[in-house]
Design a protein around this motif. Sequence first.
Motif, PDB file in Angstrom:
ATOM      1  N   HIS A 103       0.812  -1.225   0.000  1.00 24.12           N
ATOM      2  CA  HIS A 103       0.000   0.000   0.000  1.00 24.12           C
ATOM      3  C   HIS A 103       0.842   1.270   0.000  1.00 24.12           C
ATOM      4  CE1 HIS A 103       0.448  -1.237   4.202  1.00 24.12           C
ATOM      5  NE2 HIS A 103       0.276   0.026   4.546  1.00 24.12           N
ATOM      6  N   GLN A 106       2.609   1.461  -3.560  1.00 24.47           N
ATOM      7  CA  GLN A 106       1.604   1.885  -4.552  1.00 24.47           C
ATOM      8  C   GLN A 106       1.378   3.381  -4.476  1.00 24.47           C
ATOM      9  OE1 GLN A 106      -0.582   0.711  -6.808  1.00 24.47           O
ATOM     10  NE2 GLN A 106      -0.739  -1.513  -6.570  1.00 24.47           N
ATOM     11  N   ASP A 107       1.237   3.853  -3.278  1.00 28.68           N
ATOM     12  CA  ASP A 107       0.923   5.261  -3.061  1.00 28.68           C
ATOM     13  C   ASP A 107       2.056   6.161  -3.569  1.00 28.68           C
ATOM     14  OD1 ASP A 107      -1.079   7.018  -1.349  1.00 28.68           O
ATOM     15  OD2 ASP A 107       0.950   7.758  -1.010  1.00 28.68           O
ATOM     16  N   HIS A 110       2.314   5.991  -7.408  1.00 26.98           N
ATOM     17  CA  HIS A 110       1.240   6.741  -8.060  1.00 26.98           C
ATOM     18  C   HIS A 110       1.486   8.241  -7.984  1.00 26.98           C
ATOM     19  CE1 HIS A 110      -2.796   8.696  -8.186  1.00 26.98           C
ATOM     20  NE2 HIS A 110      -2.741   8.103  -9.344  1.00 26.98           N
ATOM     21  N   ARG A 111       1.845   8.720  -6.811  1.00 27.96           N
ATOM     22  CA  ARG A 111       2.122  10.165  -6.678  1.00 27.96           C
ATOM     23  C   ARG A 111       3.257  10.572  -7.611  1.00 27.96           C
ATOM     24  NH1 ARG A 111      -0.576  12.034  -1.856  1.00 27.96           N
ATOM     25  NH2 ARG A 111      -1.240  10.218  -0.698  1.00 27.96           N
ATOM     26  N   SER A 113       4.056   9.148 -10.363  1.00 28.61           N
ATOM     27  CA  SER A 113       3.654   9.049 -11.774  1.00 28.61           C
ATOM     28  C   SER A 113       2.829  10.244 -12.235  1.00 28.61           C
ATOM     29  CB  SER A 113       2.858   7.757 -12.004  1.00 28.61           C
ATOM     30  OG  SER A 113       1.554   7.862 -11.465  1.00 28.61           O
ATOM     31  N   ILE A 114       2.110  10.881 -11.304  1.00 29.97           N
ATOM     32  CA  ILE A 114       1.302  12.030 -11.719  1.00 29.97           C
ATOM     33  C   ILE A 114       1.992  13.357 -11.384  1.00 29.97           C
ATOM     34  CG2 ILE A 114      -0.881  10.768 -11.526  1.00 29.97           C
ATOM     35  CD1 ILE A 114      -1.369  12.184  -8.871  1.00 29.97           C
ATOM     36  N   TYR A 138       5.751   0.304 -13.458  1.00 29.84           N
ATOM     37  CA  TYR A 138       6.188   1.710 -13.405  1.00 29.84           C
ATOM     38  C   TYR A 138       7.599   1.878 -13.980  1.00 29.84           C
ATOM     39  CZ  TYR A 138       2.193   3.284 -10.592  1.00 29.84           C
ATOM     40  OH  TYR A 138       0.934   3.628 -10.158  1.00 29.84           O
TER      41      TYR A 138
ATOM     42  N   ASP D 102      -6.710   9.210 -12.674  1.00 24.08           N
ATOM     43  CA  ASP D 102      -6.617   7.813 -12.244  1.00 24.08           C
ATOM     44  C   ASP D 102      -6.609   7.611 -10.740  1.00 24.08           C
ATOM     45  OD1 ASP D 102      -4.139   8.799 -11.608  1.00 24.08           O
ATOM     46  OD2 ASP D 102      -2.993   7.173 -12.519  1.00 24.08           O
ATOM     47  N   GLN D 106      -7.252   4.005  -9.247  1.00 25.81           N
ATOM     48  CA  GLN D 106      -6.106   3.330  -8.618  1.00 25.81           C
ATOM     49  C   GLN D 106      -6.473   2.875  -7.210  1.00 25.81           C
ATOM     50  OE1 GLN D 106      -2.840   2.604  -9.029  1.00 25.81           O
ATOM     51  NE2 GLN D 106      -2.106   3.734 -10.826  1.00 25.81           N
ATOM     52  N   HIS D 110      -6.718  -0.962  -6.026  1.00 27.41           N
ATOM     53  CA  HIS D 110      -5.788  -1.455  -5.013  1.00 27.41           C
ATOM     54  C   HIS D 110      -6.534  -2.073  -3.834  1.00 27.41           C
ATOM     55  CE1 HIS D 110      -3.091  -0.989  -1.455  1.00 27.41           C
ATOM     56  NE2 HIS D 110      -2.390  -1.751  -2.239  1.00 27.41           N
ATOM     57  N   ILE D 114      -6.353  -6.182  -2.578  1.00 28.59           N
ATOM     58  CA  ILE D 114      -5.884  -6.702  -1.288  1.00 28.59           C
ATOM     59  C   ILE D 114      -7.046  -7.176  -0.417  1.00 28.59           C
ATOM     60  CG2 ILE D 114      -3.777  -5.305  -1.305  1.00 28.59           C
ATOM     61  CD1 ILE D 114      -5.111  -3.422   0.711  1.00 28.59           C
ATOM     62  N   ARG D 133      -4.357   0.608 -19.735  1.00 28.07           N
ATOM     63  CA  ARG D 133      -3.201  -0.167 -19.278  1.00 28.07           C
ATOM     64  C   ARG D 133      -3.337  -0.528 -17.789  1.00 28.07           C
ATOM     65  NH1 ARG D 133       2.081   1.778 -17.585  1.00 28.07           N
ATOM     66  NH2 ARG D 133       3.389  -0.073 -17.483  1.00 28.07           N
ATOM     67  N   ARG D 258      -7.065  15.219  -3.992  1.00 29.89           N
ATOM     68  CA  ARG D 258      -7.058  13.835  -4.486  1.00 29.89           C
ATOM     69  C   ARG D 258      -7.218  12.824  -3.364  1.00 29.89           C
ATOM     70  NH1 ARG D 258      -2.098  15.146  -7.223  1.00 29.89           N
ATOM     71  NH2 ARG D 258      -2.724  16.234  -9.112  1.00 29.89           N
ATOM     72  N   ARG D 262     -10.406  10.234  -2.882  1.00 27.47           N
ATOM     73  CA  ARG D 262     -10.345   8.778  -2.952  1.00 27.47           C
ATOM     74  C   ARG D 262     -10.769   8.116  -1.648  1.00 27.47           C
ATOM     75  NH1 ARG D 262      -3.907   7.226  -3.532  1.00 27.47           N
ATOM     76  NH2 ARG D 262      -3.196   8.258  -1.644  1.00 27.47           N
TER      77      ARG D 262
END
Lengths: 290, 290, 290, 290
Positions: A103, A106-107, A110-111, A113-114, A138, D102, D106, D110, D114, D133, D258, D262
């Motif tokens: 978790h 992932q977080d 993701h942050r 990636s954006i 990634y 996303d 996301q 996620h 889990i 993707r 964000r 979420r």
Amino acid sequence: MNANEKTYILSGSSASKLGVLDLIIGCLYKHECYAYEIHTFDDDDVERFFFRVEFRYIGAGELAEESLRSQFGDRAEAFDAVWDLRDSSTPDKVVILVSKYDHCLQDILHRHSIGALNIEIPAIISNHPDLKRLAEWYNIPYYHLPITAETKPQQEAAIWDIIQKVDADLVVLARYMQVLSDDMCKKLHGRAINIHHSLLPGFKGAKPYHQAYEKGVKLVGATAHYVSKDLDEGPIITQGVEPVDHTYTPDRLVAKGRDTERLALAKAIKMHVERRCFLNGNKTIVFPGH
Amino acid sequence: MNANEKTYILSGSSASKLGVLDLIIGCLYKHECYAYEIHTFDDDDVERFFFRVEFRYIGAGELAEESLRSQFGDRAEAFDAVWDLRDSSTPDKVVILVSKYDHCLQDILHRHSIGALNIEIPAIISNHPDLKRLAEWYNIPYYHLPITAETKPQQEAAIWDIIQKVDADLVVLARYMQVLSDDMCKKLHGRAINIHHSLLPGFKGAKPYHQAYEKGVKLVGATAHYVSKDLDEGPIITQGVEPVDHTYTPDRLVAKGRDTERLALAKAIKMHVERRCFLNGNKTIVFPGH
Amino acid sequence: MNANEKTYILSGSSASKLGVLDLIIGCLYKHECYAYEIHTFDDDDVERFFFRVEFRYIGAGELAEESLRSQFGDRAEAFDAVWDLRDSSTPDKVVILVSKYDHCLQDILHRHSIGALNIEIPAIISNHPDLKRLAEWYNIPYYHLPITAETKPQQEAAIWDIIQKVDADLVVLARYMQVLSDDMCKKLHGRAINIHHSLLPGFKGAKPYHQAYEKGVKLVGATAHYVSKDLDEGPIITQGVEPVDHTYTPDRLVAKGRDTERLALAKAIKMHVERRCFLNGNKTIVFPGH
Amino acid sequence: MNANEKTYILSGSSASKLGVLDLIIGCLYKHECYAYEIHTFDDDDVERFFFRVEFRYIGAGELAEESLRSQFGDRAEAFDAVWDLRDSSTPDKVVILVSKYDHCLQDILHRHSIGALNIEIPAIISNHPDLKRLAEWYNIPYYHLPITAETKPQQEAAIWDIIQKVDADLVVLARYMQVLSDDMCKKLHGRAINIHHSLLPGFKGAKPYHQAYEKGVKLVGATAHYVSKDLDEGPIITQGVEPVDHTYTPDRLVAKGRDTERLALAKAIKMHVERRCFLNGNKTIVFPGH
């Protein structure tokens, strides 16, 4: 601000003495640097002055960065100053250590990636193979370095090699679940952040949510802190908390805690890489940020 | 609901066995009692079933309360039930113990004065004379019972006399700053609430805000809990928390904490007197309330 | 810091131009003033630079305050600066307007009484007699100025007389429940704070908790803002919020909201009197505080 | 509870009349069903009684589910009851609609991966190809259905076909950025959840963070609500909020929001699929959950 203009951060600390601020602001002024965001803190207990100045160069051509560095640096010595000047746009290189829980990883990914975290991630290291597929998605190199009681020194050496090789600015233990050796803690002093899944100093060590369940607390939290050789005792950067009640079994506390953990850790990383965060003995200074 | 209609609360716990709920609801149905708010919790660890039912009598005339009590009571024994039936409008008699700090006392007295807490306050007891004037403003008897290491037993005896005399349902330690004897804790088991100025189990004992300052935590809080003979270890009822940062000196933490303390304590008192709060070993069950 | 040392606050705003900060820090340096807490903000939209500097004089004898004022003031004009220099210990004179609800007034008076708000309260004004006894308990003059549609102008004139007479720095509408005239709003521009019992801009006007109930929101809040002639539209200083659910009737929302209101208002007053709060068109800047 | 035992949820609403609760509990008792978690709410305004009962069968063999259904159902009619009985372990089938952002997708994927959300995701539908993707990484069918003003009816028809084909229990608009037609809203009544990026009713419509910036609010939030034909007016399920200050530009508000979005959306989905959430006119009832 013109979005194309380069911005810089001058941050550090000095003795609590008259003149250091005049020096900082004066040097910036002479180099035509407009300081638009300043935060300072003076710690009476240790007589240190902490500062963070964000500025942009508004003169013609390029900022004479070397001139600024030398003018400031020469005179800053008299104030026992420790300081750092950097282009705000330069990303820190962050190595992430994980085990099986995804978790927090992932977080962060993701942050990243954006564009919400100004970092590069040259390596993800794990003692398990589980999160390799995620790293690959990634396009981040994943190093699977298994660990046993016997191989711990070699495994740590391998981790250290990677950290060295990629020239990491920061190491993040995103639920790594392994205790680093004293030597490793020392080498990473001030540049390794761990997320502990409790409101420290409340529940140190293993299975803090189970401890919280036994104790019947009505709030559970998470603590992001710099790694120190004393387990779960490092300087605290951020803490998050959520209300719970009697219906929370340990499993439900674990589930609840995931969000708190990832938010606290992401905030700590952001504060660190934006140079808002300063070590101050066993505590931190964290100047306001977003 | 017709505002003039009497409402009742049937609350308690029993063995986790099929039939107890049917018994509760069946008895209410037969007595023409409409249950409009029900909360239950089943603790697997100890195999106890906790329940709280709010209802109103909708038949003609008056509720046959004694009949309800005896019908329910007789059969509830088979379920090892502990229970309480009360008219919701009956206020609990609350004795408040204080020292010199007035913020929690002010808060409780104000809530009481505007009808936000359904309680009577037959006595305020203090080891200092300071808050007498405040008590008098609210027309509440104030007992000044000084304490020294030598006179502690006698002082506690005097406190106990008052508690007995006014037939107190609840004792509230609103920053009383004195440790009650084991014997007193035992006598007040389940009906004495203390406010501790930290997020337990984080900082037990004296000067928790100073401890928090030394530790550099980024959140400080307060904990309202039932009094037990182990200091600051009693079952937690409510906890509050506020963010702080490096600029908070111990004095500022103390100031910040006042609001958290008074809100956590007021909430705990309200939950207790509305029978939403149940002791369950070293933990509590607190059903939702306002 | 030596607790006996005098501290000062230099705060204000200027055009966003290179040199103003050098001017501020340079003047302080020349006058042997050690600036230990600085916050700045640069608003790109309006090209204004906001600053707040807390400092103490560390030279021999007394600070040459007039010299500092004139040196800074003369050159600050070129930067279109608006500024204020004050001894931190000087309390603001605050006039409080109330109607019948006492929770905000109680809260302010209590904070004042324990030294948590650095203010003087030369007058409490109300259109009702109800809170006179409370004011008297705190030894504060209470002016009962009833109001009707017809007498509104005269009543406001009487209020204005008192504000003038006591030389008030700030006027606080602590649930005053009356709309001030445009003229009065204008005269109090930037120095009158109101508490509105909703999360603006969500529920303007009367009975916001009833509006919130009808809408079924899951959070209710309160907003402290500077008074402007457009009702409930003034620049927001602080906002507080609390979770609620379907069980909250309008009465319960009102009760829940009391704590949020008093905390939001107390914070806004504190930020204002500590010169942490700046008007910026229809918005505010609020620098970090406790 | 034995982890292997099947658990069920009986939930619904009825007229506020004496006897319905006796019916529910009595039927469960007769079928040897042990109810361990009960929540009820009685809405005086509309005279409806809402209930949610979690229970497990503790008799020999299997629960006679059909018998329970028919016994309860036959008599429940007299109470104008609407109800649902389900095996807790059966996942809801959830179709997710997205555009390009996303973060909510996301987050849901996620949690699903889990096991934190008891759902199946038979389809992700988008008017853009960007998130294909991501969907594939989680092995979830992705339908790219572009939309223009002209093709809107056909696109919606295609969406509806998918919803029908996969027999969706719930549709989640995870920042879908398109307004559904009135007809579509009607067809999805009570089983479509949208996340709006503001604290409704504060900032409806487009670009709420820009609206919040202009207004200078000190808190921003997000609202998960059932979709209704009146845009951003549907019954609110959950709301989240975070403090902001004057340094938050619209971009920074978007970034801050964000996480709030979420979390609010994930909570709303969880409450819905666990049958804790009930429509009640233009409001909702949400019983306590984790």
